[in-house]
Design a protein around this motif. Structure first.
Motif, PDB file in Angstrom:
ATOM      1  N   LEU A 284      29.562  -4.881  35.877  1.00 36.93           N
ATOM      2  CA  LEU A 284      29.787  -4.612  37.300  1.00 36.93           C
ATOM      3  C   LEU A 284      29.292  -3.222  37.690  1.00 36.93           C
ATOM      4  N   VAL A 285      29.600  -2.220  36.871  1.00 43.66           N
ATOM      5  CA  VAL A 285      29.199  -0.853  37.199  1.00 43.66           C
ATOM      6  C   VAL A 285      27.678  -0.727  37.215  1.00 43.66           C
ATOM      7  N   GLU A 286      26.996  -1.381  36.287  1.00 41.09           N
ATOM      8  CA  GLU A 286      25.529  -1.342  36.262  1.00 41.09           C
ATOM      9  C   GLU A 286      24.923  -1.884  37.545  1.00 41.09           C
ATOM     10  N   PRO A 295      38.020   1.646  44.313  1.00 40.96           N
ATOM     11  CA  PRO A 295      38.005   0.990  43.002  1.00 40.96           C
ATOM     12  C   PRO A 295      38.961  -0.187  42.876  1.00 40.96           C
ATOM     13  N   GLY A 296      40.003  -0.203  43.680  1.00 38.28           N
ATOM     14  CA  GLY A 296      40.967  -1.294  43.560  1.00 38.28           C
ATOM     15  C   GLY A 296      40.586  -2.549  44.302  1.00 38.28           C
ATOM     16  N   GLY A 301      37.934  -4.144  41.423  1.00 40.74           N
ATOM     17  CA  GLY A 301      39.383  -4.072  41.260  1.00 40.74           C
ATOM     18  C   GLY A 301      39.883  -5.077  40.242  1.00 40.74           C
ATOM     19  N   THR A 302      39.321  -6.289  40.284  1.00 39.59           N
ATOM     20  CA  THR A 302      39.710  -7.318  39.312  1.00 39.59           C
ATOM     21  C   THR A 302      39.367  -6.879  37.895  1.00 39.59           C
ATOM     22  N   ALA A 303      38.162  -6.311  37.720  1.00 41.31           N
ATOM     23  CA  ALA A 303      37.743  -5.865  36.385  1.00 41.31           C
ATOM     24  C   ALA A 303      38.629  -4.734  35.871  1.00 41.31           C
ATOM     25  N   ARG A 308      43.100  -2.732  32.562  1.00 42.26           N
ATOM     26  CA  ARG A 308      44.420  -2.119  32.432  1.00 42.26           C
ATOM     27  C   ARG A 308      45.372  -3.039  31.673  1.00 42.26           C
ATOM     28  N   ARG A 309      45.342  -4.318  32.048  1.00 43.51           N
ATOM     29  CA  ARG A 309      46.223  -5.286  31.391  1.00 43.51           C
ATOM     30  C   ARG A 309      45.933  -5.354  29.887  1.00 43.51           C
TER      31      ARG A 309
END
Length: 660
Positions: A284-286, A295-296, A301-303, A308-309
């Protein structure tokens, strides 16, 4: 001598320094620093090249008995202080100082990690690394056992970043001396121990920023701080006060935790889930475009939630130590620290606070979260409690410190309300004194500022070809000997390709070899040409005939959609001020002054600074930029610049110095 003990000491030590002589500007700076330190006041000093500013702040600190931290932006200056100025002062001052250099933990080899690979006494053959890295790892181990400092910069031979990361820890991992089996032989702790007893502590802007955010829990107690290379402080503090989120952080946690998962919880494959989340985030960042974001929100946000999870699950799946063992020791403690920092940073990005901005840097593979203005943090964490000296060769606009001082949290007016004053006992006022000290070089005699006013506006389509030819003509007149500084990688490559076709001179380009190697080749090959971009506009010191021409392609305005500066503009405009005057112009002017400052680095240097941007004379703001640059004789006549360069080549070959 004005009753100044520091000036008396300065004059005494200069008598022992080869080639040194008294400078009025240096003595004025010494007096101002002495008064500020004694009076618990803030001082900003713009000190031109050749002032001798290092001695001008070191001597008052030492003579006055102040425990001082010197914070710099570059390793070169740290080395100059620790290996040059401080040993000299220790030999020649009546009160010889002690000193220490402190860097971030990642700069030191970690004895715990080495012990985990080579055994507790480092006598094993080595485990857990690729065969390709074995020789480098063994060399680091042998070096660590030889009585070394543990500082990467002191390695006899350089190693790859990935190898170094495998034997070092960041501040986000290190559990500290008391929770590490190798704490008693830790290189980083040894450096901090040495600093705890030193009169002068040399560090960097980033680490000082981390100390501010920690409430002063990183660096030893000190009376005063001096920021040298202060023109780079705002960006360094923004970096220190912010966080990076990346797939690399998730992969690093997965790798470090892999051997520490409770066997009963491996069925859920928390490590696999974390690596999957890292891969998802990396892709995603690429694909992001580098603009501001929340970011959320959305897929990002999902990624991040998945990351985090997964990180939280890894933390919960870690092995439980025996009851008689401290659970926060060794590799387990490092991984727990890593988990805690990662979860906290993701939470910060999700719930982006007021005054923060986030954006993607796809080329680095990170999501960056940073404060829009660092002055708030500096005001609360530093300026209301500790006298602060800031100095650089470039700090003012038109001789005034207002713009930089405002951005760094100072107050202009003693009557201005200071909401931070109530936060500390006996607060120091955030007002400051400003001093502009001329450097020792006579720029009017040393060189020429040529502005190519006949060229098209840099935003025009025809500009590139005309600028290439203009640079070619000037470099030909100089016989090579040129540093071409550009505002973009595309322009850098274009200039280099054009010159390599058009001219016989050796053309070096940033990125083809290391920076150190580039500068060495440029200095040694007198007629070579070096083409580089923003990382070379400052901090480059090439005195002598190898550098007779500096070409600046454009005024280095930040691109309009740069996320952090865009947010800074909006914040300034919300206060009813001009974003161009407060954000864009000061930054561009400072970089122009730094770029032009590459030319004259010694008493006998001569040459031309050529600016291929007609806006410097066509726009009203151009004169404001010119006034921040070295005070060369100015011309818009190409023939005059060419004649000067041609004469310079001839007189240099004859061993004669030329003046304008």
């Amino acid at each position: 001598m004005g009753g100044s003990p520091s000036v008396v000491a300065l004059r005494s030590v200069l008598e022992a320094k080869d080639g040194a002589h008294r400078r009025d500007g240096q003595e004025a700076m010494v007096r101002a620093v002495e008064e500020a330190m004694a009076g618990q006041a803030h001082l900003l000093v713009e000190a031109g090249t050749g002032t001798g500013k290092s001695l001008a702040y070191l001597i008052p600190a030492i003579v006055g008995g102040h425990r001082v931290v010197i914070s710099t932006a570059t390793k070169n200056l740290q080395n100059q202080l620790a290996d040059g100025e401080l040993p000299f002062l220790a030999e020649h001052l009546d009160q010889p100082p002690t000193w220490a250099v402190i860097k971030g933990r990642g700069s030191y080899a970690c004895m715990a990690k080495l012990a985990e690979r080579f055994g507790e006494d480092l006598s094993g053959e080595g485990l857990l690394f690729a065969d390709d890295d074995r020789d480098s790892m063994v060399a680091i181990k042998d070096w660590a056992l030889s009585g070394a400092t543990g500082d990467r910069d002191d390695l006899p031979e350089p190693v790859e970043d990935e190898v170094w990361r495998s034997v070092s820890v960041s501040g986000m991992e290190c559990p500290g001396r008391s929770r590490c089996p190798q704490g008693s032989v830790c290189f980083a702790e040894a450096a901090f121990d040495q600093a705890a007893d030193a009169d002068v502590i040399v560090t960097n802007h980033h680490l000082y920023g981390l100390d501010v955010t920690s409430g002063g829990n990183i660096l030893p107690e000190h009376d005063v701080v001096v920021f040298d290379e202060a023109h780079r402080l705002e960006d360094a503090m923004s970096n220190a006060f912010g966080v990076d989120l990346s797939a690399g952080r998730l992969y690093s946690l997965a790798n470090n935790a892999n051997r520490l998962i409770d066997p009963k919880k491996k069925a859920n494959d928390p490590i696999g889930a974390l690596r999957d989340a890292a891969g998802e985030l990396g892709k995603l960042v690429e694909g992001l475009d580098g603009t501001r974001l929340r970011p959320g929100d959305g897929d990002l946000g999902t990624a991040l939630r998945n990351g985090r999870r997964a990180a939280d699950a890894v933390g919960k799946a870690l092995i439980k130590p025996d009851l008689d063992t401290d659970p926060d020791v060794g590799p387990l403690a490092r991984v727990k620290n890593q988990v805690g920092h990662l979860l906290g940073d993701i939470d910060l990005a999700f719930d982006l606070p007021d005054g923060y901005v986030a954006w993607a840097e796809p080329y680095r593979g990170v999501i960056r979260v940073a404060p829009i203005e660092v002055g708030i943090n500096l005001a609360a964490g530093l300026l209301t409690s500790k006298p602060t000296i800031m100095t650089s060769a470039t700090m003012t606009m038109g001789g005034r410190f207002d713009s930089l001082a405002d951005r760094l949290g100072f107050l202009r007016d003693p009557l201005e309300d200071d909401p931070m004053a109530s936060e500390v006992e006996d607060p120091i006022s955030r007002t400051y004194q400003g001093l502009v000290v001329e450097g020792s070089f006579d720029h009017k005699q040393a060189g020429l500022l040529y502005i190519a006013a006949h060229l098209p506006d840099p935003r025009a389509e025809v500009y590139a070809d005309d600028a290439d030819r203009e640079a070619e003509v000037l470099i030909d007149a100089a016989g090579g000997r040129a540093l071409v500084l550009t505002t973009s990688y595309a322009a850098m490559r274009r200039f280099a390709e054009h010159l390599r076709v058009a001219k016989p001179y050796k053309v070096l380009m940033q990125g083809e070899v290391s920076k150190r190697q580039l500068l060495a080749e440029f200095s040694e090959d007198e007629t070579s040409v070096l083409v580089a971009t923003m990382g070379f506009w400052e901090g480059i010191d090439v005195p002598g005939p190898s550098l007779s021409l500096v070409v600046l392609d454009k005024i280095p305005f930040t691109r309009p959609n740069d996320p952090l500066n865009q947010a800074r503009r909006e914040a300034v405009e919300a206060r009813g001020l001009s974003a161009f005057d407060m954000v864009d112009l000061p930054r561009a002017a400072m970089l122009m002054a730094q770029g032009a400052g590459r030319l004259i680095r010694g008493e006998t240097d001569r040459g031309v600074v050529a600016v291929l941007d007609q806006r410097l004379v066509a726009k009203r703001y151009g004169l404001r930029i010119i006034r921040t640059m070295p005070d060369f004789v100015r011309t818009t006549e190409r023939r005059r610049a060419i004649q000067f360069l041609e004469d310079l080549v001839g007189t240099a070959e004859a061993g004669v110095n030329q003046t304008v």
